[in-house]
Scaffold this motif. Structure first.
Motif, PDB file in Angstrom:
ATOM      1  N   GLY A 139     -30.516  -2.905  26.702  1.00  0.00           N
ATOM      2  CA  GLY A 139     -31.270  -1.686  26.437  1.00  0.00           C
ATOM      3  C   GLY A 139     -32.057  -1.743  25.143  1.00  0.00           C
ATOM      4  O   GLY A 139     -31.976  -2.715  24.380  1.00  0.00           O
ATOM      5  N   ALA A 140     -32.815  -0.698  24.910  1.00  0.00           N
ATOM      6  CA  ALA A 140     -33.563  -0.619  23.659  1.00  0.00           C
ATOM      7  C   ALA A 140     -32.582  -0.606  22.487  1.00  0.00           C
ATOM      8  O   ALA A 140     -32.853  -1.169  21.428  1.00  0.00           O
ATOM      9  CB  ALA A 140     -34.428   0.636  23.650  1.00  0.00           C
ATOM     10  N   SER A 141     -31.430  -0.008  22.697  1.00  0.00           N
ATOM     11  CA  SER A 141     -30.450   0.120  21.602  1.00  0.00           C
ATOM     12  C   SER A 141     -29.988  -1.231  21.065  1.00  0.00           C
ATOM     13  O   SER A 141     -29.690  -1.353  19.878  1.00  0.00           O
ATOM     14  CB  SER A 141     -29.240   0.931  22.075  1.00  0.00           C
ATOM     15  N   VAL A 153     -37.063  -0.411  30.042  1.00  0.00           N
ATOM     16  CA  VAL A 153     -38.040  -0.121  31.104  1.00  0.00           C
ATOM     17  C   VAL A 153     -37.740   1.162  31.874  1.00  0.00           C
ATOM     18  O   VAL A 153     -38.552   1.618  32.664  1.00  0.00           O
ATOM     19  CB  VAL A 153     -38.172  -1.296  32.110  1.00  0.00           C
ATOM     20  N   GLN A 154     -36.563   1.748  31.633  1.00  0.00           N
ATOM     21  CA  GLN A 154     -36.141   2.867  32.492  1.00  0.00           C
ATOM     22  C   GLN A 154     -36.893   4.167  32.243  1.00  0.00           C
ATOM     23  O   GLN A 154     -36.648   5.157  32.921  1.00  0.00           O
ATOM     24  CB  GLN A 154     -34.634   3.095  32.356  1.00  0.00           C
ATOM     25  N   LYS A 155     -37.810   4.170  31.245  1.00  0.00           N
ATOM     26  CA  LYS A 155     -38.601   5.368  31.017  1.00  0.00           C
ATOM     27  C   LYS A 155     -39.879   5.307  31.850  1.00  0.00           C
ATOM     28  O   LYS A 155     -40.125   6.155  32.674  1.00  0.00           O
ATOM     29  CB  LYS A 155     -38.953   5.514  29.526  1.00  0.00           C
ATOM     30  N   ASN A 156     -40.676   4.295  31.616  1.00  0.00           N
ATOM     31  CA  ASN A 156     -42.001   4.318  32.247  1.00  0.00           C
ATOM     32  C   ASN A 156     -42.308   3.115  33.129  1.00  0.00           C
ATOM     33  O   ASN A 156     -43.436   2.964  33.579  1.00  0.00           O
ATOM     34  CB  ASN A 156     -43.079   4.437  31.153  1.00  0.00           C
TER      35      ASN A 156
END
Ligand SMILES: *Cc1c(COP(=O)(O)O)cnc(C)c1O
Length: 360
Positions: free
Chosen positions: A75-77, A193-196
């Motif tokens: 994830g981004a985290s 990627v799970q946002k856009n």
């Protein structure tokens, strides 16, 4: 089958035709007799999938040849740690704190070195982007870090900060591929990627080659070195195969839609419908400085928590889902990513207008 208009901030709406294509290919991917979920990541078929995904992304964003594209996990985290571990040669970096995600990255960086807060908008609950034209950035800072679109608060950097020659690192999770970007202005662009873009489980890192070195902080795990993944072309270990396949499909959809310039136009048109309504409404109000408004995440409030809750509940009944604001800020938030059709925003505004008339 009945699909709702899904305004979730993430995981979020995906293009319906992409989901349909994936459904059609679920049991037998292009005649190979198995699902993409079931095949070896070392197979020829999969190699084509990941190579094409990268090529299409390079094409969409016009990524220069001296940048690597990495498909990673965590994830981004996880990037909040990976960035300092790989980039903090002088153990110093400047962070611009425009929301919770930037703050989390800033706090994580403090584990590895000296993270300096060069600017912050926390004084007004992150409702604006601070002036970043002449920041006090330590000479020996390894990079300047921003969260380019603030998913929770609904602000976006309209101009990049003046980094005074330092490498710019940007979390673009919630504005990835929403408009054209000049990749050469950044050292690292990354996002979940799970946002856009696609399903949760993939994070894409676009990184300038000179920033990929063996010289990481002592103790950096092999899996958290950019070099490990760059050398292996994102196939050091098993990648999130199915997620990458879905991202690849979305890249092709974006190309078919006309690329990022066309998406920008479409996104501006969609956001305008909602912001124009908010600006004239007596009940609903946008919560951030107008000049810093995000095209992707639009928070708004009525000023009355009970009325907010009633709105969210009634909207859900009308097929407009996930409009509740982030738990830290309350109110409402409409995330109107690339895959949200214009009709979804029009339906939302029509519903808001009715709700306002009925509850005035
Ligand atoms: C959602 C989000 C994150 C966190 O993403 P994870 O993949 O859940 O770690 C980080 N930054 C931004 C801007 C986000 O929107």
């Amino acid at each position: 089958m009945s699909r709702v208009y899904n305004f979730s901030a993430g995981p979020a709406v995906l293009p319906e035709e992409v989901l349909q294509e994936a459904a059609d290919e679920m049991l037998d991917y292009k005649g190979c007799g198995m699902s993409v979920m079931e095949m070896s990541h070392r197979s020829k078929v999969y190699d084509t999938i990941i190579k094409e995904a990268e090529a299409d992304l390079r094409d969409l964003m016009a990524i220069p040849d001296n940048y690597k594209v990495l498909f990673l996990q965590g994830g981004a985290s996880q990037q909040f740690a990976m960035i300092p571990m790989n980039l903090m040669k002088n153990k110093k970096a400047a962070y611009i704190i425009t929301g919770q995600w930037a703050k989390k990255a800033f706090q994580e960086a403090q584990i590895y070195g000296e993270a300096v807060a060069a600017a912050s908008s926390e004084d007004q609950t992150f409702s604006y982007i601070p002036d970043c034209s002449d920041l006090n950035i330590p000479e020996d800072a390894d990079y300047v870090y921003i969260c380019e679109n603030n998913t929770i608060y609904g602000t976006k950097f309209k101009t990049l900060p003046n980094t005074k020659g330092h490498t710019l690192v940007a979390d673009v999770s919630s504005c990835f591929l929403s408009e054209p970007v000049d990749v050469s202005k950044y050292g690292v662009i990354y996002g979940g990627v799970q946002k856009n873009i696609g399903p949760a489980g993939v994070v894409i890192v676009i990184i300038r080659e000179d920033l990929i070195t063996e010289d990481t902080l002592p103790g950096t795990p092999t899996m958290l070195k950019y070099k490990t993944h760059a050398d292996a072309e994102s196939l050091y270990n098993t990648p999130p195969c199915y997620g990458i396949y879905m991202c690849g499909k979305v890249f092709k959809w974006l190309k078919k839609m006309g690329g990022l310039a066309a998406m920008k136009e479409r996104n501006e048109e969609k956001a305008k419908i909602l912001y124009d309504f908010l600006d004239q409404s007596k009940m609903f109000k946008g919560t951030v400085a107008k000049e810093d408004r995000s095209l992707m995440n639009v928070p708004f409030v009525t000023g009355d928590a009970d009325l907010d809750a009633k709105f969210v509940a009634e909207a859900k009944k009308a097929g407009l889902e996930n409009l509740k604001g982030h738990r830290s800020v309350g109110g409402m938030r409409a995330s109107i990513y690339n895959a949200m059709p214009k009709e979804g925003v029009e339906k939302l505004v029509a519903f808001m207008r009715e709700f306002e008339a009925a509850n005035a």
